[in-house]
Scaffold this active site. Sequence first.
Site, mmCIF file in Angstrom:
data_model
loop_
_atom_site.group_PDB
_atom_site.id
_atom_site.type_symbol
_atom_site.label_atom_id
_atom_site.label_comp_id
_atom_site.label_asym_id
_atom_site.label_seq_id
_atom_site.Cartn_x
_atom_site.Cartn_y
_atom_site.Cartn_z
ATOM 1 C CG HIS A 108 -24.249 6.842 -8.520
ATOM 2 N ND1 HIS A 108 -24.097 7.568 -9.827
ATOM 3 C CD2 HIS A 108 -22.848 6.590 -8.134
ATOM 4 C CE1 HIS A 108 -22.862 7.503 -10.188
ATOM 5 N NE2 HIS A 108 -22.190 7.103 -9.090
ATOM 6 C CG ASP B 102 -28.075 2.081 -9.590
ATOM 7 O OD1 ASP B 102 -27.296 1.089 -9.787
ATOM 8 O OD2 ASP B 102 -27.665 3.259 -9.122
ATOM 9 C CD GLN C 172 -21.600 0.432 -5.587
ATOM 10 O OE1 GLN C 172 -20.850 -0.248 -4.803
ATOM 11 N NE2 GLN C 172 -21.147 1.124 -6.689
ATOM 12 C CE LYS D 129 -20.016 0.760 -10.225
ATOM 13 N NZ LYS D 129 -18.984 1.654 -9.317
ATOM 14 C CB CYS E 225 -21.156 9.968 -8.179
ATOM 15 S SG CYS E 225 -19.588 9.956 -9.246
#
Length: 397
Positions: A114, A192, A195, A218, A354
Amino acid sequence: MINTQFRQQFPYFKQNGNWTYLDSAATTLKPQILIDETCQFYQSAGSVHRSQYDLSQTQAYEKARDLVAKRFNVVTREAVIWTSGTTHAINIIANGLDEQIQTDDEIIITVAEHHANFVPWQQLAERKHAKLVVLPLNENYQLEPTALQNALSERTKIVALNLVSNVTGVRQPVEALIPIIRQYTEAKVILDIAQAVCSEQVDVQKLDADFYAFSAHKMYGPTGVGVLMGKSQSLAQIKPLIFGGKMLQNVTEQQLTLAELPYRLEAGTPNIAGIIGFGKVLEWLETWDFQQLNQGLYHLATQMRKRLESYPNIQILGNAISPTMSFTFSNQHHADLATILAEQKIALRSGEHCAKPYLRYLSKTGTLRLSLAHYNISDDLNQFFNALDTTLAILQD
């Protein structure tokens, strides 16, 4: 079913019952308990860590930190830092490690990141005249362990990866990748996990990265709240990105003495309502059987993929059963499809997500993306596929 009961906690479905929400990878819906807790804060007065009269708010604020540490198995609560989101958290790391990067050092990422986990490293490399190494993926949309091993060198100082792709929903095999990094370099490892947090109970000690970043929105929390967490010794090496109130022990005209973690990285008045609200969400999530919720979620994801695969001229990006799936039709533009689907009250994402470098790597100008959460039910899929059939019929006329 438990997912139907879970769905009833979200006022969106009562107020927007004519819409079918399939865009949870962008942001999950908000439960009533978050809305109530946020409103309760705004009906109060004061801040946190400022006065005696707002002690209860400070306690709720710090309890939220404890709840994050518990859910993600963080060694110590002081290693949980409040931010405004994943983007802010990763920028704190990239800025904070600036002095540790020298000319010709290397920063490794994948093409699948991302922008929040791509651009900060690109800019750090540019500032320090370092090299940004962007690794490709294999046919399974994953980083090959041998490719990572071959890319590592004594100049590697940072490796930053996503745990789950926001485009394909594919999970990276970090359990195999991080030990390779540890074996060959002393590089800092950043994950990261934005998600992953909705459908995976991430255990930071098992994964063994230095830093983790995610956004509360999220996983049923508010926007404007994020978390940076990781190893205390790694967080202690970060130079603050923002200077101001609460992040110092002492300051004179000539010298600044920083506070200890976590406050040294939390300058200024935080998003108190959001953080307290997120704490209430984390507490509320503990009352649900997460395994049962996930069983319903992945059953629905299996049905979603099976039904998508039945369409001619479709390409699904990624080969995993995932709550997030991107796809294209070879004979239709994704924007045309999204426009007509929206006219039928289908909320899904279209475009580059993104992740411009990843889309170029996949030879796509954009995709449609379906993303589920625990509140979705089979009727949502039925509504979507009925609308998709109508959309394709319109465009083919």
